[in-house]
Design an enzyme around this catalytic site. Structure first.
Site, PDB file in Angstrom:
ATOM      1  N   ASP A 184      40.462  85.165  48.046  1.00 42.06           N
ATOM      2  CA  ASP A 184      41.492  84.319  47.428  1.00 42.06           C
ATOM      3  C   ASP A 184      41.443  84.594  45.929  1.00 42.06           C
ATOM      4  OD1 ASP A 184      42.961  82.212  46.212  1.00 42.06           O
ATOM      5  OD2 ASP A 184      42.543  80.874  47.898  1.00 42.06           O
ATOM      6  N   VAL A 191      47.297  80.659  61.376  1.00 41.85           N
ATOM      7  CA  VAL A 191      47.924  79.332  61.396  1.00 41.85           C
ATOM      8  C   VAL A 191      48.609  79.072  60.054  1.00 41.85           C
ATOM      9  CG1 VAL A 191      46.474  78.185  63.135  1.00 41.85           C
ATOM     10  CG2 VAL A 191      45.764  78.194  60.753  1.00 41.85           C
ATOM     11  N   ALA A 192      48.874  80.157  59.296  1.00 42.04           N
ATOM     12  CA  ALA A 192      49.513  79.976  57.981  1.00 42.04           C
ATOM     13  C   ALA A 192      51.029  80.120  58.113  1.00 42.04           C
ATOM     14  CB  ALA A 192      48.931  80.974  56.994  1.00 42.04           C
ATOM     15  N   ARG A 193      51.526  81.326  57.955  1.00 39.00           N
ATOM     16  CA  ARG A 193      52.951  81.593  58.119  1.00 39.00           C
ATOM     17  C   ARG A 193      53.127  82.956  58.779  1.00 39.00           C
ATOM     18  NH1 ARG A 193      53.583  77.164  57.921  1.00 39.00           N
ATOM     19  NH2 ARG A 193      54.945  75.844  56.661  1.00 39.00           N
ATOM     20  N   HIS A 250      53.746  76.662  66.750  1.00 43.41           N
ATOM     21  CA  HIS A 250      53.600  76.007  65.435  1.00 43.41           C
ATOM     22  C   HIS A 250      53.082  74.572  65.601  1.00 43.41           C
ATOM     23  CE1 HIS A 250      55.165  76.160  61.036  1.00 43.41           C
ATOM     24  NE2 HIS A 250      54.093  75.383  61.122  1.00 43.41           N
ATOM     25  N   LEU A 251      51.885  74.488  66.143  1.00 42.43           N
ATOM     26  CA  LEU A 251      51.301  73.175  66.452  1.00 42.43           C
ATOM     27  C   LEU A 251      50.212  72.758  65.468  1.00 42.43           C
ATOM     28  CD1 LEU A 251      50.892  73.285  70.360  1.00 42.43           C
ATOM     29  CD2 LEU A 251      52.633  72.111  69.002  1.00 42.43           C
ATOM     30  N   GLY A 252      49.982  73.610  64.437  1.00 40.50           N
ATOM     31  CA  GLY A 252      48.845  73.359  63.546  1.00 40.50           C
ATOM     32  C   GLY A 252      48.787  71.939  63.014  1.00 40.50           C
ATOM     33  N   ALA A 253      49.943  71.394  62.649  1.00 36.88           N
ATOM     34  CA  ALA A 253      49.946  70.061  62.035  1.00 36.88           C
ATOM     35  C   ALA A 253      50.194  68.973  63.061  1.00 36.88           C
ATOM     36  CB  ALA A 253      51.027  70.005  60.956  1.00 36.88           C
ATOM     37  N   ASP A 265      49.872  80.883  65.685  1.00 40.35           N
ATOM     38  CA  ASP A 265      50.571  79.592  65.767  1.00 40.35           C
ATOM     39  C   ASP A 265      51.933  79.675  65.085  1.00 40.35           C
ATOM     40  OD1 ASP A 265      50.734  76.749  66.301  1.00 40.35           O
ATOM     41  OD2 ASP A 265      50.381  76.421  64.149  1.00 40.35           O
ATOM     42  N   GLU A 304      61.158  81.423  63.901  1.00 39.08           N
ATOM     43  CA  GLU A 304      60.706  80.376  64.828  1.00 39.08           C
ATOM     44  C   GLU A 304      61.893  79.641  65.422  1.00 39.08           C
ATOM     45  OE1 GLU A 304      57.740  77.978  62.866  1.00 39.08           O
ATOM     46  OE2 GLU A 304      56.358  79.653  62.761  1.00 39.08           O
ATOM     47  N   LYS A 350      42.932  74.502  50.911  1.00 38.94           N
ATOM     48  CA  LYS A 350      42.508  73.297  51.647  1.00 38.94           C
ATOM     49  C   LYS A 350      42.168  73.634  53.094  1.00 38.94           C
ATOM     50  CE  LYS A 350      46.261  71.034  50.434  1.00 38.94           C
ATOM     51  NZ  LYS A 350      46.839  71.988  49.469  1.00 38.94           N
TER      52      LYS A 350
HETATM   53  N1  LIG Z   1      50.351  75.984  61.279  1.00 44.52           N
HETATM   54  C1  LIG Z   1      50.540  74.843  60.701  1.00 44.52           C
HETATM   55  O1  LIG Z   1      51.068  73.904  61.282  1.00 44.52           O
HETATM   56  C2  LIG Z   1      50.095  74.653  59.291  1.00 44.52           C
HETATM   57  C3  LIG Z   1      49.576  73.440  58.862  1.00 44.52           C
HETATM   58  C4  LIG Z   1      49.168  73.295  57.538  1.00 44.52           C
HETATM   59  C5  LIG Z   1      49.299  74.351  56.667  1.00 44.52           C
HETATM   60  N2  LIG Z   1      49.839  75.505  57.116  1.00 44.52           N
HETATM   61  C6  LIG Z   1      49.979  76.641  56.223  1.00 44.52           C
HETATM   62  O2  LIG Z   1      48.696  77.083  55.840  1.00 44.52           O
HETATM   63  C7  LIG Z   1      48.750  77.655  54.540  1.00 44.52           C
HETATM   64  C8  LIG Z   1      47.642  77.065  53.698  1.00 44.52           C
HETATM   65  O3  LIG Z   1      47.797  75.675  53.553  1.00 44.52           O
HETATM   66  P1  LIG Z   1      46.834  74.879  52.565  1.00 44.52           P
HETATM   67  O4  LIG Z   1      47.155  73.455  52.718  1.00 44.52           O
HETATM   68  O5  LIG Z   1      45.442  75.332  52.725  1.00 44.52           O
HETATM   69  O6  LIG Z   1      47.400  75.400  51.174  1.00 44.52           O
HETATM   70  P2  LIG Z   1      46.570  75.581  49.841  1.00 44.52           P
HETATM   71  O7  LIG Z   1      47.569  75.729  48.774  1.00 44.52           O
HETATM   72  O8  LIG Z   1      45.545  74.520  49.708  1.00 44.52           O
HETATM   73  O9  LIG Z   1      45.811  76.961  50.039  1.00 44.52           O
HETATM   74  C9  LIG Z   1      46.418  78.204  49.958  1.00 44.52           C
HETATM   75  C10 LIG Z   1      45.454  79.143  49.283  1.00 44.52           C
HETATM   76  O10 LIG Z   1      45.994  80.453  49.372  1.00 44.52           O
HETATM   77  C11 LIG Z   1      45.624  81.108  48.183  1.00 44.52           C
HETATM   78  N3  LIG Z   1      46.411  82.295  47.971  1.00 44.52           N
HETATM   79  C12 LIG Z   1      47.607  82.400  47.340  1.00 44.52           C
HETATM   80  N4  LIG Z   1      47.987  83.693  47.338  1.00 44.52           N
HETATM   81  C13 LIG Z   1      47.021  84.397  47.963  1.00 44.52           C
HETATM   82  C14 LIG Z   1      46.857  85.769  48.279  1.00 44.52           C
HETATM   83  N5  LIG Z   1      47.756  86.670  47.914  1.00 44.52           N
HETATM   84  N6  LIG Z   1      45.732  86.139  48.934  1.00 44.52           N
HETATM   85  C15 LIG Z   1      44.817  85.221  49.294  1.00 44.52           C
HETATM   86  N7  LIG Z   1      44.921  83.912  49.022  1.00 44.52           N
HETATM   87  C16 LIG Z   1      46.020  83.508  48.370  1.00 44.52           C
HETATM   88  C17 LIG Z   1      45.775  80.059  47.131  1.00 44.52           C
HETATM   89  O11 LIG Z   1      45.032  80.383  45.966  1.00 44.52           O
HETATM   90  C18 LIG Z   1      45.241  78.830  47.819  1.00 44.52           C
HETATM   91  O12 LIG Z   1      43.871  78.656  47.539  1.00 44.52           O
HETATM   92  C19 LIG Z   1      50.151  77.391  54.042  1.00 44.52           C
HETATM   93  O13 LIG Z   1      50.946  78.521  54.274  1.00 44.52           O
HETATM   94  C20 LIG Z   1      50.640  76.284  54.922  1.00 44.52           C
HETATM   95  O14 LIG Z   1      52.022  76.272  55.026  1.00 44.52           O
HETATM   96  C21 LIG Z   1      50.233  75.684  58.397  1.00 44.52           C
HETATM   97  O1  LIG Z   2      53.105  73.883  56.336  1.00 44.18           O
HETATM   98  C1  LIG Z   2      52.834  72.974  57.094  1.00 44.18           C
HETATM   99  O2  LIG Z   2      52.549  71.831  56.706  1.00 44.18           O
HETATM  100  C2  LIG Z   2      52.776  73.240  58.541  1.00 44.18           C
HETATM  101  O3  LIG Z   2      53.261  74.490  58.831  1.00 44.18           O
HETATM  102  C3  LIG Z   2      53.363  72.170  59.386  1.00 44.18           C
HETATM  103  O4  LIG Z   2      54.700  72.405  59.670  1.00 44.18           O
HETATM  104  P1  LIG Z   2      55.494  71.327  60.545  1.00 44.18           P
HETATM  105  O5  LIG Z   2      55.678  70.145  59.673  1.00 44.18           O
HETATM  106  O6  LIG Z   2      56.779  71.975  60.896  1.00 44.18           O
HETATM  107  O7  LIG Z   2      54.644  71.031  61.720  1.00 44.18           O
END
Ligand SMILES: NC(=O)c1ccc[n+]([C@@H]2O[C@H](COP(=O)([O-])OP(=O)(O)OC[C@H]3O[C@@H](n4cnc5c(N)ncnc54)[C@H](O)[C@@H]3O)[C@@H](O)[C@H]2O)c1
Ligand SMILES: O=C(O)[C@H](O)COP(=O)(O)O
Length: 635
Positions: free
Chosen positions: A262, A321-323, A371-374, A347, A352, A242
């Protein structure tokens, strides 16, 4: 006010107990049972009663009856009842602990449903101390929901709601073992995270953070902060889900060439936004910018390390901005120092908040945000509503569309399967009572006959119910959809399934369900089929589950109340003799059916009874000369 629950109410109440009863696999701890009331509208199911099994003593069924009577009296009043640990029934609502800041709209929704305890910044010890008083817990990424939390919950915690996407801070295995549903809010913060990714990409490329800090320190360093352009550069999106695909869309708008890696993403989705899906090696070796959007899993843990940095184009720029855990942070510092990575914008961090003296955070080529992504107003309101709805739904016994550790069964499938769910549990419950000693079962087969294509029949719910029916009478584990498969495995119970296509109306999802238990002795030898397995079969008739076969014998008895199975020589007068004995003991016969294989040989009587016959009555039945064996079974 109805004095008898309608079949629909019974069906949905069964469903609710499957979906909402919480369990403790630690058998020394009490488990909570939830009694839920289903109104005639399956979408408005109310949690009415929560009680610890210890308070059921000495008789579960008599307490249950008493409780049901109380429930009936309030059925139309829409009042929530709960029983405290001492067994006192009182009006109360479920308690929802919110351990991190949540948007007001979500809190309002939760408050309209239950008691909401907003306790932020709890220590792990304080969280464990509170959790046994909570039915639900809502967290963001800052709360670690560990095995200790589930243990401390003592079976009361029914649902953990993650107000966001990543569930790496929740011990899913422990949640599943304890029968606790985990739901997340997967969509409401997607755009916020994508926008933050783009913000980090552009600000890193133009040194916005560094030049801002230097100006505030009184400097004017125009030549030091010459940036790089984005147009025409290659951006590799790692994880095309997403957030990744929204970043891709926006980066294309900036004139970048976007590729993605992916392993699970459909190529047509990538093609639709003009993105090429490539291998991991190709992505990291050709990109000028790499943006990380995959979840943290054992497979992605530290996937960016010394080896992978060595394969990158010199001067690459990294955004995360993932983990934090997907990067080996020490290796990233080395890659920054050597110039392989020119800049990083982060981020998220392995720990953390990261230590104050973190070399990575302090690195002059690194831009950081906490960690401000959301964290946009819009995303936080959206996430709060999304998670509040999911948690309330789960507490109401509804299947969640965002369940992380349970099958997601669409509502239309659920309502179609509802009567078969009851049938499946009753067959499991009957089958296990036919086993001598009740335990030692290793292998169960469930055979579904259906006119539908086997691929279009979702049997997870039915399998879970058979498992529930088999395990619950012989253990103190409460089974629900979350922990059914796990509990079966734990008990060494192998449940296999077979689907047989039959020539009947495809209007009904299932024609019949058969439960077979192999390699066991039976208390009622007539329930053994030719291959030596205990075998019973049932059907749903007019919405009511019926037992239709016991071993080789056809019967037809509605599965309500209790059941006596009696094998006798096929001769006249048997129904009268056994019926008289039951009548003399005031045991009401509700249904009766006789089945035989060959006229004049053996026959089986299946007798539905409202009450359990006492020992004397059972002895008298056994003494009827033509009766060869009989068994009393509780449904
Ligand atoms: N920084 C933030 O505040 C923040 C906000 C939202 C999401 N996130 C993080 O972002 C990440 C993605 O969120 P999302 O909503 O797009 O999730 P999502 O599930 O829609 O997308 C994750 C994608 O990663 C793919 N994937 C799984 N294993 C993989 C690998 N080994 N190599 C490559 N791709 C792989 C999956 O197939 C999927 O399409 C999550 O870790 C989520 O926690 C962080
Ligand atoms: O995975 C998530 O949805 C984001 O990392 C957001 O995390 P937070 O709710 O702690 O802002």
């Amino acid at each position: 006010m109805a004095s008898t629950p309608s079949p629909h109410t019974a069906v949905t109440a069964h469903l609710n107990s499957l979906l909402s009863s919480s369990s403790s696999v630690n058998h020394n701890k009490p488990s909570n049972l939830s009694f839920l009331h289903a109104s005639s509208n399956p979408s408005s199911i109310k949690l009415l009663h929560s009680v610890s099994p210890s308070s059921f003593s000495p008789s579960i069924s008599s307490s249950t009856t008493a409780i049901c009577n109380v429930l009936k009296t309030v059925e139309s009043a829409d009042i929530s009842l709960s029983r405290d640990l001492h067994g006192v029934v009182s009006t109360s609502k479920p308690t929802i602990l919110v351990s991190e800041k949540l948007g007001e709209a979500g809190l309002d929704l939760l408050r309209s449903f239950g008691n909401v305890d907003c306790s932020y910044d709890l220590s792990p010890q304080d969280l464990c101390a509170k959790i046994s008083l909570c039915d639900a817990l809502i967290v963001r990424s800052g709360t670690k929901v560990t095995r200790e939390v589930f243990e401390a919950a003592q079976g009361r915690l029914k649902v953990v709601g993650r107000a966001g996407v990543g569930i790496d801070n929740v011990d899913l295995q422990a949640a599943t073992e304890f029968g606790c549903l985990v739901v997340n809010a997967p969509t409401a913060n997607t755009i916020a995270a994508a926008e933050h990714g783009i913000a980090l990409l552009t600000s890193m490329a133009r040194n916005v953070a560094q030049s801002d800090a230097s100006m505030k320190a009184g400097k004017w360093l125009r030549s030091k902060y010459v940036g790089v352009s984005l147009v025409g550069k290659t951006l590799a999106i790692m994880g095309f889900g997403k957030v990744g695909s929204e970043v891709a869309r926006r980066a294309k708008g900036l004139g970048m060439h976007v590729i993605a890696h992916d392993p699970y993403a459909p190529a047509d989705r990538a093609r639709a936004i003009g993105v090429d899906l490539v291998s991991f090696e190709q992505a990291i070796s050709t990109a000028d910018f790499i943006s990380l959007h995959m979840p943290l899993t054992p497979a992605t843990n530290k996937v960016f390390n010394d080896d992978t940095f060595a394969k990158m184009k010199k001067g690459v720029r990294l955004i995360n901005v993932a983990r934090g855990g997907v990067i080996d942070e020490d290796a990233l510092v080395r890659a920054l120092d050597s110039g392989i990575v020119a800049q990083a914008a982060l981020d998220v961090f392995t720990v953390e908040p990261p230590p104050k003296d973190s070399k990575l955070v302090q690195h002059e080529n690194v831009t950081v945000t906490p960690h401000l992504g959301a964290s946009t107003k819009e995303a936080q309101e959206g996430v709060a509503i999304e998670i509040a709805e999911a948690v309330v739904g789960a507490l109401n016994g509804e299947l969640s569309a965002t369940a992380v550790n349970a099958p997601m069964v669409p509502p239309e499938v659920l309502s179609e399967l509802a009567p078969y769910v009851v049938l499946a549990e009753k067959l499991g419950r009957l089958a296990v009572q036919l086993v001598t000693g009740g335990s030692g079962i290793q292998s169960v087969k469930v055979v579904y006959k259906s006119a539908r294509d086997p691929d279009s029949l979702d049997t997870r719910l039915l399998r879970a119910m058979v498992t529930k029916g088999i395990i619950e009478p012989i253990s103190d584990t409460i089974i629900n959809l979350v922990n059914a498969d796990f509990s079966a495995k734990q008990k060494g119970l192998r449940i296999s399934e077979e689907r047989i296509i039959v020539d009947s109306s495809p209007e009904y999802p299932v024609e019949s369900i058969q439960v077979q238990i192999s390699n066991v002795q039976s208390r009622f030898a007539s329930a053994l089929s030719e291959n030596g397995n205990i075998s019973i079969e049932g059907k749903v008739k007019y919405g009511v589950p019926h037992l239709t076969r016991v071993g080789p014998f056809s019967v037809d008895v509605s599965l309500e109340g209790n059941l006596i199975l009696c094998k006798q020589v096929d001769q006249p007068g048997m129904i009268g003799k056994v019926g008289n004995i039951l009548g003399e003991s005031n045991v009401n016969v509700s249904f009766m059916s006789v089945g035989r294989t060959v006229k004049g040989k053996q026959a089986i009587m299946a007798i539905g009874v409202d009450e359990e016959p006492d020992k004397d009555t059972q002895k008298k039945i056994g003494e009827v000369s033509a009766v060869e064996e009989f068994v009393f079974l509780k449904l």
